[in-house]
Write an enzyme that holds these catalytic residues in place. Sequence first.
Site, PDB file in Angstrom:
ATOM      1  N   LYS A  76      24.918   0.113  -5.208  1.00  0.00           N
ATOM      2  CA  LYS A  76      24.890   1.259  -6.111  1.00  0.00           C
ATOM      3  C   LYS A  76      23.748   2.231  -5.812  1.00  0.00           C
ATOM      4  O   LYS A  76      23.888   3.433  -6.047  1.00  0.00           O
ATOM      5  CB  LYS A  76      24.801   0.781  -7.568  1.00  0.00           C
ATOM      6  CG  LYS A  76      26.042   0.029  -8.032  1.00  0.00           C
ATOM      7  CD  LYS A  76      25.909  -0.415  -9.475  1.00  0.00           C
ATOM      8  CE  LYS A  76      27.119  -1.199  -9.933  1.00  0.00           C
ATOM      9  NZ  LYS A  76      27.012  -1.615 -11.357  1.00  0.00           N
ATOM     10  N   ASP A  83      29.334   3.577 -15.107  1.00  0.00           N
ATOM     11  CA  ASP A  83      28.750   2.458 -15.850  1.00  0.00           C
ATOM     12  C   ASP A  83      28.112   2.946 -17.149  1.00  0.00           C
ATOM     13  O   ASP A  83      28.189   2.269 -18.180  1.00  0.00           O
ATOM     14  CB  ASP A  83      27.686   1.752 -15.008  1.00  0.00           C
ATOM     15  CG  ASP A  83      28.271   0.815 -13.973  1.00  0.00           C
ATOM     16  OD1 ASP A  83      29.425   0.378 -14.147  1.00  0.00           O
ATOM     17  OD2 ASP A  83      27.580   0.520 -12.988  1.00  0.00           O
TER      18      ASP A  83
END
Length: 271
Positions: A64, A100
């Site tokens: 990420k 997210d």
Amino acid sequence: MKQLAVLGSPIGQALSPVLHRAAYQALGLDWTYEARDCTPDRLGSFLASLDDTWAGLSLTMPLKRTVVPLLDRASDTVVRIGAANTVVVTDGRLIGENTDLYGMVRALREGGVTAAADVTVLGAGATACTALAAARELGCDQATVIARDVRRARATLESTGERIGIRVRIEPWAAAVDHLSAGLVVSALPPSVADALAPLWTRTRAIGTLMDVVYRPWPTALGHAAEVAGRRVVGGLPMLVHQAARQITLQTGQLTPPIGKMLHAATAALA
């Protein structure tokens, strides 16, 4: 037909293929979605190999943060958090997003958390940065992070906090017991890592909410202990479903994802 995939390492237990395939079937899309093992050193070459059959990617640990400098464009959310879990492929360009944060905030609000003034985050990785951003969206302006490596955490989290607009206090793992009484505690740790903290709930006030981003196994030892102690507990599955739904909206061009069918498919797979 379009191709999509979730990248990470290890990737064998990823639930994303179940969620995305269920959505594509319900939406009538003849698209494919696979799980592919990819380490940080191989991510650049993989991204360079994408052609116009690709619609996008999902990214999990440990990619990420690695992906951010490889993007052609990053959203404001990615820039603030310093991590992306979503890539949209458009005209050969890689557009980065962080869904997210959307998923975490939606899951917390569904769990009854509409505001948070006192927040403790367990962990100091990319998901912890997302938790800090979620805390800011819920009105928190100062949060405590419990890190296993304080020096390493300080190098990234303090600058992340400045971009997000939240003051971050970093404490060592041994200090966790002093901060579990926060109104909102978010465990942003991988499965089993937070288990050692489970007994500490009996020594803290039984109020507030625990969000544990883990969805397998569930309940976690931490989540079970918090619930027994009287805390409201929000698991990782709602966050996972909502962040995947947001990915689908972005990658399909704003189609409305069938969240109910996605959740049903995920629950069946976990069972």
